[in-house]
Design a protein around this motif. Sequence first.
Motif, PDB file in Angstrom:
ATOM      1  N   THR A  97      61.909  39.048  34.413  1.00  0.00           N
ATOM      2  CA  THR A  97      63.137  39.618  33.849  1.00  0.00           C
ATOM      3  C   THR A  97      63.488  38.974  32.514  1.00  0.00           C
ATOM      4  O   THR A  97      63.595  39.643  31.486  1.00  0.00           O
ATOM      5  N   VAL A  98      63.691  37.652  32.529  1.00  0.00           N
ATOM      6  CA  VAL A  98      64.067  36.954  31.296  1.00  0.00           C
ATOM      7  C   VAL A  98      62.889  36.867  30.339  1.00  0.00           C
ATOM      8  O   VAL A  98      63.040  37.041  29.132  1.00  0.00           O
ATOM      9  N   GLY A  99      61.706  36.624  30.866  1.00  0.00           N
ATOM     10  CA  GLY A  99      60.527  36.483  30.010  1.00  0.00           C
ATOM     11  C   GLY A  99      60.237  37.723  29.187  1.00  0.00           C
ATOM     12  O   GLY A  99      59.928  37.640  27.993  1.00  0.00           O
ATOM     13  N   SER A 100      60.351  38.896  29.815  1.00  0.00           N
ATOM     14  CA  SER A 100      60.081  40.137  29.078  1.00  0.00           C
ATOM     15  C   SER A 100      61.107  40.340  27.967  1.00  0.00           C
ATOM     16  O   SER A 100      60.757  40.803  26.863  1.00  0.00           O
ATOM     17  N   LEU A 101      62.354  39.998  28.243  1.00  0.00           N
ATOM     18  CA  LEU A 101      63.385  40.140  27.215  1.00  0.00           C
ATOM     19  C   LEU A 101      63.166  39.141  26.081  1.00  0.00           C
ATOM     20  O   LEU A 101      63.353  39.470  24.900  1.00  0.00           O
ATOM     21  N   GLY A 107      73.588  59.703  17.461  1.00  0.00           N
ATOM     22  CA  GLY A 107      72.495  59.304  16.569  1.00  0.00           C
ATOM     23  C   GLY A 107      72.255  57.812  16.472  1.00  0.00           C
ATOM     24  O   GLY A 107      71.548  57.359  15.564  1.00  0.00           O
ATOM     25  N   TYR A 108      72.803  57.037  17.406  1.00  0.00           N
ATOM     26  CA  TYR A 108      72.635  55.586  17.346  1.00  0.00           C
ATOM     27  C   TYR A 108      71.567  55.109  18.328  1.00  0.00           C
ATOM     28  O   TYR A 108      71.418  55.667  19.424  1.00  0.00           O
ATOM     29  N   LEU A 109      70.851  54.061  17.920  1.00  0.00           N
ATOM     30  CA  LEU A 109      69.874  53.426  18.797  1.00  0.00           C
ATOM     31  C   LEU A 109      70.577  52.328  19.589  1.00  0.00           C
ATOM     32  O   LEU A 109      71.238  51.461  19.013  1.00  0.00           O
ATOM     33  N   VAL A 110      70.429  52.362  20.911  1.00  0.00           N
ATOM     34  CA  VAL A 110      71.099  51.400  21.796  1.00  0.00           C
ATOM     35  C   VAL A 110      70.026  50.610  22.556  1.00  0.00           C
ATOM     36  O   VAL A 110      69.119  51.218  23.147  1.00  0.00           O
ATOM     37  N   PRO A 111      70.080  49.286  22.554  1.00  0.00           N
ATOM     38  CA  PRO A 111      69.069  48.485  23.258  1.00  0.00           C
ATOM     39  C   PRO A 111      69.068  48.748  24.766  1.00  0.00           C
ATOM     40  O   PRO A 111      70.127  48.867  25.377  1.00  0.00           O
ATOM     41  N   GLU A 112      67.871  48.815  25.351  1.00  0.00           N
ATOM     42  CA  GLU A 112      67.703  48.987  26.802  1.00  0.00           C
ATOM     43  C   GLU A 112      66.819  47.869  27.327  1.00  0.00           C
ATOM     44  O   GLU A 112      65.833  47.492  26.693  1.00  0.00           O
ATOM     45  N   PRO A 165      72.308  40.102  29.792  1.00  0.00           N
ATOM     46  CA  PRO A 165      73.110  40.774  28.756  1.00  0.00           C
ATOM     47  C   PRO A 165      72.952  40.125  27.377  1.00  0.00           C
ATOM     48  O   PRO A 165      72.909  40.822  26.360  1.00  0.00           O
ATOM     49  N   ALA A 166      72.876  38.783  27.347  1.00  0.00           N
ATOM     50  CA  ALA A 166      72.774  38.075  26.065  1.00  0.00           C
ATOM     51  C   ALA A 166      71.488  38.416  25.333  1.00  0.00           C
ATOM     52  O   ALA A 166      71.474  38.594  24.112  1.00  0.00           O
ATOM     53  N   LEU A 167      70.391  38.516  26.073  1.00  0.00           N
ATOM     54  CA  LEU A 167      69.113  38.860  25.452  1.00  0.00           C
ATOM     55  C   LEU A 167      69.059  40.347  25.097  1.00  0.00           C
ATOM     56  O   LEU A 167      68.521  40.741  24.061  1.00  0.00           O
ATOM     57  N   GLN A 168      69.624  41.179  25.973  1.00  0.00           N
ATOM     58  CA  GLN A 168      69.646  42.621  25.692  1.00  0.00           C
ATOM     59  C   GLN A 168      70.385  42.906  24.391  1.00  0.00           C
ATOM     60  O   GLN A 168      69.980  43.775  23.608  1.00  0.00           O
TER      61      GLN A 168
END
Length: 1018
Positions: free
Chosen positions: A531-535, A649-654, A667-670
């Motif tokens: 989870t954290v590693g991928s982010l 039209g906005y890009l939102v992090p997932e 949430p902090a990394l996202q």
Amino acid sequence: MINGKKILVVGAGNAGRPAANLLKYLGNQVRVSDMQDYNSLPKKARKKIKKLEEKGVVFELGTHIFDSVLWADAIFISPNIPPQADIRKFIEKSKENKKIDLITTSHIGEILNSLLSLPLVGIGGTDGKTTTTNMINHLLEGKLETVTFSSLQDSLVIEGLVELVVSEKTSKKDLAIFELPHGTIRMADGLELCAGVLTNLTPDHMDEFQSYEEYINRNFSLSHLIAPQGVLLVNGDDPVIIQKTREINQECVYYGLGIPQCIEFEDEIYGPLPQDLNIRAENIKLNGLDGSSFTLVTTTLPSSICVHCKKLSCSCDNFTPKKIGPFKTDIQLKIPGSCNIENALAALGTGLVLGFDLEYLKEQIESFPGVKGRFEKIGQLNEVNIFMDAAHNPESMEKLLEGLSVPGRLIISLDNPDTLTTRDKSKIGGILDKKADVIISSAKNETTEEIDWTAVEEVISGAEAVESYGVEDVTTSILMALEISAPGDTILHLGPGVVNAYNNVKNDILKALDYYEDCNSQVVVIGGCGTVGSLLARVLKNNGADVTVSDLSPDTYLKDVFIKEGINMDLGGHSQEVLEKAHTIVLTPGLFENQKVWDMITQNSNADIIGVEEVMAICKVDKPVIGITGTNGKTTTTQILKNILHKAGYLVPEHHMPIQGNTELIPALQARLKGDMAVVEIGTFGNLDEIKNSALNCEVNLGLVTNISRDHLKKDDDFNRYVQCKKEITEVADILILNADDPLVANFAHSQNPENIIFYGIENINTRTNTFSEGRECPQCEALLKYEQHYLGHLGKYKCICGFKKPPLDVSGRQVTEESMVLRIKSEQALIKLKIEGIYNIYNALSAAAGAWAMGIKFEDIVVGIQDFSGVEGRFEKIGDHPPIIIDYAHNPAGVKAVIQRILSKKPDDSQLIVVNTISSESGSQGDGDIAKILNYADVVIPASYAAYKSSKYIHKKIVETHASAENIKKGTLGASKKQVQEALEKALELVKDKDIILIIGEGGVKYSKKILGELGI
């Protein structure tokens, strides 16, 4: 000499402390009074106060104790105490009835002068003081035991000189050399200088003075400190200095480049005024970053050496100055810029008038390496040189950059030019515009540590033609400069932070260099499929790193994401080749304490090892962030808001993970992933500071609170503590978006700025659905609230006898039904039909609409984003038609009520509701019992989890028991195993008839039901 008296010192600042120290040394009782309390004083001041207290000085801080005025025989009042201060008035009144001697700054200076018994050299002016002071020290320290006081040594001259006296070290020194800035020079009154230098007098710190003339006179008072046998050296190119020397008819030694300057201030022009120079530079050649060369030429000069006794400190009572020169010699400087030629002329002139040999001075000046923070070279990266300099006002920047040539582009990084003093930032932008190829201006005031974007705007407005950018801080500025630089370019960081926060600014620059170097080399994230590693891997890639995820897992569900984002994968083990090539290795928190992992790395790699804290410190959040918290509705609100932003039209992090991801570091990394705006869900396990720290790590700008009901509460936990956990978002967010229909949430606006609050809620409702009404106590007076109407549970229209009531709405739903509403935002409104039904989804849509509106999204985009939203996986998700099977993540009483309410509003009267309960409440047996009581609205209940089985005693409807539910196998928040869910679901399928509805609630049901139905062929 003052001795044996009771003395009150008014003011514990840079004047009061040394006065107290000296007066105590002379054998007096000393008290120091100041209006500031101890903790509000600067850290350095507190340390010095502690030392004075150890010597017996008494400090009265936080207020002026007037009894101390009556106690005192004599009083010293610091120059910065305002004339209208009450303490001054009381002292004047007390003098009518009691003899009180006033000790002035002149008295302190005269006493100090008599005790020092060593020659003094003082340097004043606006710019160049520190470099000139340290140049002179470098010239003379080879022949004399010198002591220096300057901003470079972080020492104030009077405090330093007093400490030299009281520690009785004056006999060990031959000469003192010190800066005399405008604030300190008043305390120098009474000193006698054998040589003094005035570098220039351009307008600065003007908010501390009534006029430019007052600033000039304050600084020019250095001329009054020159001893009868002393020499005053002044910049002969400065028109203000020339004008003042002509007014007072004082004999001076003039030095300069022979280029008379012009100074403009408040529509008045000073100069140019031509002046014959006694010390000048000819044949000037600026060699870019490699320094400069010039020919030093002088006239015959006066010196501070007596012809008769041949001493610097004349002892023959018949002082006649020795004449020296003329001189001429070629000089090579290591340090660049025409400003440093001026500083060198002042230093060489001082050395000459003090009687030193020119050849010796030439040798010393040519070896001068420069001063930290003055065109200091910080490093080189990819053939790009990085420097920093303390130039911070228009004139000093113009001088620094004059004639400076670099092989490639000059990229200027600028910290906020303001300190406690406000400067002409537009003018600074205009000067940099003429010299720089790129300007990157930082919003952070390095003195106050406040972020001021208007400062950036003013700088950029002045830099009309050149490529300009605004960033938040120095680290980001240097990273951007490195990103756009090419081999041969020069990055020069300027600003007052180089003086006032030298270590912080230098560390920020070095941090940026280290990170940029790391990011542009091979970075390996160990445990990168987690989870954290991928982010971490994705954040680093977004910041320009060449990233490889290395994991023991042979595969990952994030493979497509990694491929799309250009992240390399080392799966099924940790390749020795990958580790050997790594420049930096990132360890996830779970592996940081794993000694086997550390041993593996150290055996195969020399890479730097860092963790999540270092990554977050460097990878700043570069976008607006809305943090969504509350008990229920966070996930659906988050997804609706993201859908609105996508439609706009906005890009939102997932995060792209099959989990909520609303706690700890996710949430902090996202928020640091690539995107235009970030929407993060912030949850809690009921621990204090959890939401606050998460919001701080996310750098949340807007905080949205959905609702608050009991959840994550153990038997002895306090619900008020849980409310306080949720309230922590208010300590971080600038803008708060609050559910006005929830009295607990609405009360969060109490003591907040009303301009920063947005309320949303339901205005009126057209439905007869069971609202599962709950009461609430008033959050202000604790009386029972009176509800005019309940909409869902404790949400509704309420008021209290104390005056607390539902606040007016900014965003509202009118004519609300289970599947539609008229959305109103200020004066705009539109009918919206939702694809997801239920009053709780009306609330989710309203909260998302309020969040989008706060983020500046157009009303029409908000409407489309809500109407187009088709739901969230696992939230009232229909996974079967014959029979109808619905799964929902509901896991607390309020969530279960909302789902039951939605089903009952649509369920035919001749049908049954069969509920499979897989929940194990985070609030323990109390939460499980509350959920069981709500399930009495169903027709059949099948406990799947052990917690559901134990709490079924509260259910009075038909219960169908399973064998597996008797096993207590809860794992984390997962209340039921696949085996338990499967047995319960099979029982439900055996019971179900036409028109009946199967509802599966809880995390276990969401996780396993689809797979089970697939295996059953349904």
